[in-house]
Design a protein around this motif. Structure first.
Motif, mmCIF file in Angstrom:
data_model
loop_
_atom_site.group_PDB
_atom_site.id
_atom_site.type_symbol
_atom_site.label_atom_id
_atom_site.label_comp_id
_atom_site.label_asym_id
_atom_site.label_seq_id
_atom_site.Cartn_x
_atom_site.Cartn_y
_atom_site.Cartn_z
ATOM 1 N N GLY A 61 -9.845 2.228 -6.455
ATOM 2 C CA GLY A 61 -9.601 4.053 -6.314
ATOM 3 C C GLY A 61 -10.505 4.756 -5.965
ATOM 4 O O GLY A 61 -10.684 5.933 -5.518
ATOM 5 N N ASN A 62 -11.200 4.311 -5.452
ATOM 6 C CA ASN A 62 -12.214 4.367 -3.655
ATOM 7 C C ASN A 62 -12.080 5.063 -3.265
ATOM 8 O O ASN A 62 -12.001 4.134 -2.259
ATOM 9 C CB ASN A 62 -13.636 3.540 -4.433
ATOM 10 C CG ASN A 62 -15.622 4.706 -3.147
ATOM 11 O OD1 ASN A 62 -15.184 5.494 -2.920
ATOM 12 N ND2 ASN A 62 -15.844 4.062 -4.254
ATOM 13 N N ALA A 63 -11.652 5.655 -2.445
ATOM 14 C CA ALA A 63 -11.394 6.118 -1.064
ATOM 15 C C ALA A 63 -12.390 5.657 -0.113
ATOM 16 O O ALA A 63 -12.210 4.900 0.613
ATOM 17 C CB ALA A 63 -10.761 7.391 -0.410
ATOM 18 N N ALA A 64 -13.360 6.117 -0.113
ATOM 19 C CA ALA A 64 -14.518 5.966 0.329
ATOM 20 C C ALA A 64 -15.400 4.250 1.087
ATOM 21 O O ALA A 64 -15.801 4.521 1.734
ATOM 22 C CB ALA A 64 -15.942 6.333 0.270
ATOM 23 N N SER A 65 -15.134 3.965 0.279
ATOM 24 C CA SER A 65 -15.102 2.702 0.044
ATOM 25 C C SER A 65 -14.166 1.198 0.421
ATOM 26 O O SER A 65 -14.905 0.249 0.908
ATOM 27 C CB SER A 65 -15.324 1.500 -1.642
ATOM 28 O OG SER A 65 -13.597 1.368 -2.197
ATOM 29 N N TRP A 74 -0.542 2.348 -1.545
ATOM 30 C CA TRP A 74 -0.095 3.898 -2.554
ATOM 31 C C TRP A 74 0.924 3.703 -3.449
ATOM 32 O O TRP A 74 2.306 3.082 -3.072
ATOM 33 C CB TRP A 74 -0.092 5.578 -2.359
ATOM 34 C CG TRP A 74 -1.307 6.114 -1.892
ATOM 35 C CD1 TRP A 74 -1.988 6.061 -3.014
ATOM 36 C CD2 TRP A 74 -1.568 5.578 -0.266
ATOM 37 N NE1 TRP A 74 -2.922 6.944 -1.463
ATOM 38 C CE2 TRP A 74 -2.629 6.672 -0.329
ATOM 39 C CE3 TRP A 74 -1.185 4.528 0.563
ATOM 40 C CZ2 TRP A 74 -3.266 7.073 1.097
ATOM 41 C CZ3 TRP A 74 -1.899 4.781 1.454
ATOM 42 C CH2 TRP A 74 -2.729 6.276 1.768
ATOM 43 N N ASP A 75 0.591 3.718 -4.976
ATOM 44 C CA ASP A 75 2.217 3.443 -6.090
ATOM 45 C C ASP A 75 2.644 4.466 -6.180
ATOM 46 O O ASP A 75 1.992 5.903 -6.531
ATOM 47 C CB ASP A 75 1.708 2.855 -7.520
ATOM 48 C CG ASP A 75 2.878 2.621 -8.265
ATOM 49 O OD1 ASP A 75 3.842 3.778 -7.704
ATOM 50 O OD2 ASP A 75 2.920 2.627 -9.955
ATOM 51 N N ASN A 116 1.623 12.728 -5.022
ATOM 52 C CA ASN A 116 1.430 12.596 -5.866
ATOM 53 C C ASN A 116 1.122 11.117 -6.663
ATOM 54 O O ASN A 116 1.888 10.817 -7.426
ATOM 55 C CB ASN A 116 2.616 13.783 -7.549
ATOM 56 C CG ASN A 116 2.810 13.416 -8.878
ATOM 57 O OD1 ASN A 116 1.219 13.279 -8.917
ATOM 58 N ND2 ASN A 116 3.671 13.271 -9.575
ATOM 59 N N ALA A 117 0.693 10.601 -6.547
ATOM 60 C CA ALA A 117 0.905 9.196 -5.750
ATOM 61 C C ALA A 117 -0.800 8.519 -6.832
ATOM 62 O O ALA A 117 -1.373 8.942 -6.197
ATOM 63 C CB ALA A 117 1.159 8.684 -3.952
ATOM 64 N N GLN A 118 -0.560 6.736 -6.788
ATOM 65 C CA GLN A 118 -1.677 6.354 -7.438
ATOM 66 C C GLN A 118 -2.314 5.562 -6.140
ATOM 67 O O GLN A 118 -1.322 3.952 -5.321
ATOM 68 C CB GLN A 118 -1.953 5.538 -8.141
ATOM 69 C CG GLN A 118 -2.658 5.149 -8.818
ATOM 70 C CD GLN A 118 -2.340 3.479 -10.537
ATOM 71 O OE1 GLN A 118 -1.050 3.551 -10.639
ATOM 72 N NE2 GLN A 118 -2.905 3.313 -10.578
ATOM 73 N N LEU A 119 -3.019 5.516 -5.780
ATOM 74 C CA LEU A 119 -4.358 4.409 -4.732
ATOM 75 C C LEU A 119 -4.400 3.144 -5.395
ATOM 76 O O LEU A 119 -4.717 3.338 -6.202
ATOM 77 C CB LEU A 119 -5.745 4.705 -4.204
ATOM 78 C CG LEU A 119 -6.464 4.006 -3.790
ATOM 79 C CD1 LEU A 119 -5.775 4.061 -2.187
ATOM 80 C CD2 LEU A 119 -8.053 5.111 -3.117
ATOM 81 N N LEU A 120 -3.798 2.074 -4.101
ATOM 82 C CA LEU A 120 -3.611 1.389 -5.632
ATOM 83 C C LEU A 120 -4.639 0.184 -4.532
ATOM 84 O O LEU A 120 -4.983 -0.885 -5.474
ATOM 85 C CB LEU A 120 -2.953 0.157 -4.909
ATOM 86 C CG LEU A 120 -0.899 1.150 -5.556
ATOM 87 C CD1 LEU A 120 0.074 -0.398 -5.023
ATOM 88 C CD2 LEU A 120 -1.518 0.531 -6.941
ATOM 89 N N GLY A 121 -5.879 0.043 -3.466
ATOM 90 C CA GLY A 121 -6.251 -0.462 -2.464
ATOM 91 C C GLY A 121 -5.893 -0.812 -1.662
ATOM 92 O O GLY A 121 -5.074 -0.211 -0.545
#
Length: 221
Positions: A61-65, A74-75, A116-121
């Protein structure tokens, strides 16, 4: 990695070209856009299945990584979900950003919030094709040992000898049983002849390794 597959850097350049062109042909075609960035053939019908079938997934969930030049998922709570290409620094190039069907640059977290999405990786592969290879880890430099010098006998001398052999300054068959003896001194002198900036002041043929020379030797060979 196949020669026809674009590296992350080239994939980003291709995506930036699509953005610069102003094309609006990518509406609801996020997976096609990303696989086109990498020049990967069609396989999965949508981003959801592309994520599910990826072999090397990194859930985060860490976009910077997220590294540059990889697919990001994204979900979106829809049938297809969403995929884009990371450009590093927590940003991505995505379809349908900045206009219907257009490619836009946006923060990964900003896209999550806006849609309104969830970052998956992210993944190292897409549609069964590897598109990312992790850079090699930097060599770990042993701490400079106190008291290492000609005539000293300690394990750190053997560590120095191994690196001098690796760098080609000491014959590989040489063994000094942990002693900083004549062969080690001669090898250090050869090293200093190639890299005189590591000499001690006023020493033309310096047989003793110093902290800066030690670090350079272990970092560069």
């Amino acid at each position: 990695m196949s020669s026809s597959v674009r590296t992350g850097k080239l994939a980003i350049a291709w995506a930036q070209g699509q953005r610069a062109s102003g094309t609006s042909k990518w509406h609801n075609l996020c997976l096609k856009f990303v696989r086109s960035c990498f020049n990967v053939p069609a396989k999965n019908p949508n981003a959801r299945l592309a994520w599910a079938n990826a072999k090397k997934k990194h859930k985060t969930g860490n976009a910077a990584s997220i590294p540059a030049g990889v697919p990001v998922y994204w979900d979106t709570r829809t049938t297809n979900d969403h995929i884009a290409i990371s450009v590093g620094g927590g940003k991505c190039l995505s379809s349908d950003v900045g206009g219907k069907g257009k490619i836009g640059l946006i923060g990964i977290d900003a896209l999550s919030k806006a849609w309104n999405a969830q970052l998956l990786g992210w993944s190292e592969d897409v549609n069964g094709v590897t598109v990312y290879t992790a850079p090699p880890k930097p060599a770990k430099v042993p701490s400079f040992p106190k008291g290492i010098a000609p005539g000293k006998s300690k394990p750190s001398a053997r560590t120095l000898q191994k690196q001098l052999k690796k760098a080609g300054y000491m014959p590989k068959g040489t063994s000094e049983n942990d002693n900083y003896g004549p062969a080690t001194k001669a090898a250090v002198v050869k090293f200093h002849k190639d890299y005189p900036r590591f000499h001690r002041n006023g020493v033309s043929e310096d047989p003793a390794i110093g902290p800066s020379g030690w670090k350079f030797l272990f970092t560069n060979f």
